[in-house]
Design a protein around this motif. Structure first.
Motif, mmCIF file in Angstrom:
data_model
loop_
_atom_site.group_PDB
_atom_site.id
_atom_site.type_symbol
_atom_site.label_atom_id
_atom_site.label_comp_id
_atom_site.label_asym_id
_atom_site.label_seq_id
_atom_site.Cartn_x
_atom_site.Cartn_y
_atom_site.Cartn_z
ATOM 1 N N VAL A 239 0.562 -1.415 -0.261
ATOM 2 C CA VAL A 239 0.009 0.203 -0.153
ATOM 3 C C VAL A 239 0.467 1.516 -0.140
ATOM 4 N N MET A 240 1.884 1.790 0.453
ATOM 5 C CA MET A 240 3.005 2.586 0.865
ATOM 6 C C MET A 240 3.485 2.399 -0.809
ATOM 7 N N GLY A 241 4.031 1.685 -1.177
ATOM 8 C CA GLY A 241 4.222 1.290 -2.468
ATOM 9 C C GLY A 241 3.315 2.933 -3.628
ATOM 10 N N LEU A 242 1.474 1.797 -3.257
ATOM 11 C CA LEU A 242 0.876 2.418 -4.551
ATOM 12 C C LEU A 242 0.796 3.598 -4.507
ATOM 13 N N LEU A 243 0.841 4.510 -2.860
ATOM 14 C CA LEU A 243 0.723 5.271 -2.484
ATOM 15 C C LEU A 243 1.518 6.440 -2.723
ATOM 16 N N PHE A 244 3.110 6.146 -2.789
ATOM 17 C CA PHE A 244 4.089 6.566 -3.016
ATOM 18 C C PHE A 244 3.984 7.044 -5.148
ATOM 19 N N CYS A 245 3.310 6.469 -5.721
ATOM 20 C CA CYS A 245 3.234 6.166 -7.036
ATOM 21 C C CYS A 245 2.426 7.136 -6.931
ATOM 22 N N VAL A 246 1.395 7.193 -6.027
ATOM 23 C CA VAL A 246 0.504 8.426 -6.969
ATOM 24 C C VAL A 246 0.711 9.331 -6.548
ATOM 25 N N ILE A 247 1.608 9.768 -5.489
ATOM 26 C CA ILE A 247 1.858 11.074 -5.116
ATOM 27 C C ILE A 247 3.296 11.069 -5.677
ATOM 28 N N ALA A 248 3.522 10.620 -6.571
ATOM 29 C CA ALA A 248 4.567 11.207 -7.555
ATOM 30 C C ALA A 248 4.224 11.688 -8.969
ATOM 31 N N PHE A 249 2.943 10.878 -9.200
ATOM 32 C CA PHE A 249 2.341 10.963 -10.224
ATOM 33 C C PHE A 249 1.694 12.279 -10.228
ATOM 34 N N PHE A 250 0.829 12.900 -9.188
ATOM 35 C CA PHE A 250 0.744 14.415 -9.329
ATOM 36 C C PHE A 250 1.631 15.748 -9.682
ATOM 37 N N ALA A 251 2.582 15.201 -8.567
ATOM 38 C CA ALA A 251 4.119 15.629 -8.557
ATOM 39 C C ALA A 251 4.666 16.098 -9.670
ATOM 40 N N ILE A 252 5.206 14.799 -10.472
ATOM 41 C CA ILE A 252 4.852 15.124 -11.734
ATOM 42 C C ILE A 252 4.204 15.865 -12.795
ATOM 43 N N ILE A 253 2.949 16.280 -13.048
ATOM 44 C CA ILE A 253 2.166 16.661 -13.524
ATOM 45 C C ILE A 253 2.465 18.115 -13.036
ATOM 46 N N PHE A 254 2.569 18.398 -11.507
ATOM 47 C CA PHE A 254 2.518 19.776 -10.958
ATOM 48 C C PHE A 254 4.137 20.297 -11.206
ATOM 49 N N VAL A 255 5.105 19.726 -11.324
ATOM 50 C CA VAL A 255 6.251 20.670 -11.854
ATOM 51 C C VAL A 255 6.173 20.890 -13.675
ATOM 52 N N ILE A 256 5.380 19.574 -13.795
ATOM 53 C CA ILE A 256 5.638 20.362 -16.512
ATOM 54 C C ILE A 256 5.037 21.374 -15.933
ATOM 55 N N VAL A 257 2.906 21.347 -15.032
ATOM 56 C CA VAL A 257 2.926 22.355 -15.341
ATOM 57 C C VAL A 257 3.714 23.882 -15.331
ATOM 58 N N ARG A 258 3.992 23.996 -13.742
ATOM 59 C CA ARG A 258 4.931 24.839 -13.283
ATOM 60 C C ARG A 258 5.812 25.030 -14.589
ATOM 61 N N GLN A 259 6.137 24.454 -14.862
ATOM 62 C CA GLN A 259 7.652 24.356 -15.793
ATOM 63 C C GLN A 259 6.784 25.182 -16.787
ATOM 64 N N LEU A 260 5.471 25.155 -17.801
ATOM 65 C CA LEU A 260 5.318 25.425 -18.628
ATOM 66 C C LEU A 260 4.775 26.814 -18.219
ATOM 67 N N ILE A 261 3.711 27.119 -17.693
ATOM 68 C CA ILE A 261 3.204 28.701 -17.193
ATOM 69 C C ILE A 261 4.624 28.959 -16.447
#
Ligand code: UDP
Ligand code: MG
Length: 339
Positions: A239-261
């Protein structure tokens, strides 16, 4: 009740370096059993590789009283193995397990017998309701352990439960069917089921010597118990592994969006180091948990014997000595090391 119909009670006593306790134990247990005339007794002492005079005392007891049997291990295999050996070699219709240090009061035996003979129970077990005479911190961790293990496993493990109990043969046979190498009896007793009545008593301090359980040993024992009776730790790490995957996924989106803007996001390496450290820590932790289960599996598949016998009452040197010199066992063969 006629003599033939008398039931046999086997009393199993694991002993590890109990030379000081044994004689007192023997006196006390006899005080109780000699008043229980409706049953016969056999005593199965297990010498768990003691390094003191224990085995000599057992030889002598067995020589003087044919109801006394003993099994002496080739080395120290631990109380779990000793109890297993006792159960396996007991012949009784009812079987009791009792410590040699009188922390399990023999005076409860008549009541326990009454419960399994006349009430609708298969087992009379005991638990101590106080932990008097025990270090505070140990009691605290013990309580915590019971709370955790009962949450995460199906085996019903009672807080303060002792191994001291009287069981019917069918329950003993069920326990023996659980032939695993990593034995955690407190869990196995609950796991096999059957109707158990709990008797409560106040903690007694041991009569002689010291407990063989250091805090470290207890901690290891409780972790082994958790591994033996629950796969929850494996589940938690998934469960911990899965949780960190989910967190990482949103973090990546956040970083990409921030870079674009806003652009220019090449900063923040200290936070990166922290994140890497934490995640690799968690990974190692999860691998460690996996390793625990793997190592237990490894020990199980090797199918090593749970204990190895060095000597039993059938090889008692006192008996053979007395046979060869016509019945006289001289006292100096009884305690060769004493003096
Ligand atoms: N014992 C044993 N093998 C061991 C340690 C202990 O057979 O490796 C026996 C010991 O002789 C005693 C019982 O198990 O009869 C309980 O041991 P102890 O009193 O040290 O444990 P505690 O009562 O503190 O839980
Ligand atoms: Mg004890």
């Amino acid at each position: 009740m006629s003599y033939q119909n008398k039931k046999l009670i086997s009393i199993i006593v694991p002993c590890y370096c109990e030379e000081e306790s044994l004689s007192v134990f023997w006196t006390e247990i006899n005080k109780v059993t000699q008043n229980m005339n409706t049953v016969d007794f056999e005593f199965v002492f297990i010498d768990d590789g003691s390094t003191d005079n224990t085995v000599n005392i057992l030889r002598e007891l067995s020589f003087n009283d044919s109801r006394v049997r003993y099994i002496s291990f080739s080395r120290n295999f631990g109380k779990e193995a000793a109890m297993y050996a006792g159960l396996k070699n007991s012949k009784g219709d009812y079987v009791a397990i009792m410590d040699a240090d009188l922390q399990d009061p023999p005076s409860l035996l008549p009541e326990m017998l009454n419960i399994i003979e006349n009430e609708d129970y298969d087992c009379a077990a005991t638990r101590r309701v106080t932990r008097k005479g025990e270090p505070r911190i140990r009691s605290f961790f013990a309580r915590m352990f019971y709370r955790i293990i009962n949450k995460i496993s199906k085996a019903d493990i009672v807080d303060g439960a002792r191994d001291y109990r009287l069981m019917k043969r069918k329950m003993v046979d069920a326990i023996l069917q659980v032939g695993e190498y990593n034995r955690f009896s407190k869990g196995i007793f609950g796991w096999v089921g059957f109707k158990t009545k709990w008797l409560e008593f106040e903690n007694k301090e041991r009569i002689h010597g010291e407990t063989k359980w250091s805090f470290r040993k207890l901690l290891k024992y409780s972790l082994d118990g958790i591994v033996a009776f629950s796969s929850m730790p494996l589940y938690i790490s998934s469960v911990m592994g899965l949780l960190f995957c989910v967190i990482a996924f949103f973090a990546i989106i956040f970083v990409i969006v921030r870079q674009l803007i806003w652009g220019g996001s090449a900063y923040g390496w200290p936070s990166l180091v922290c994140i890497i450290l934490m995640l690799s820590g968690i990974q190692l932790f999860a691998i460690g948990i996996l390793g625990q289960y793997l190592s237990k599996t490894y020990l199980e598949v090797k199918k090593r014997p749970i204990y190895i016998v060095n000597e039993t009452e059938l090889d008692n040197p006192l008996t053979s000595a007395s046979k060869s010199d016509g019945g006289a066992a001289s006292n100096d063969t009884v305690f060769p090391d004493e003096g």
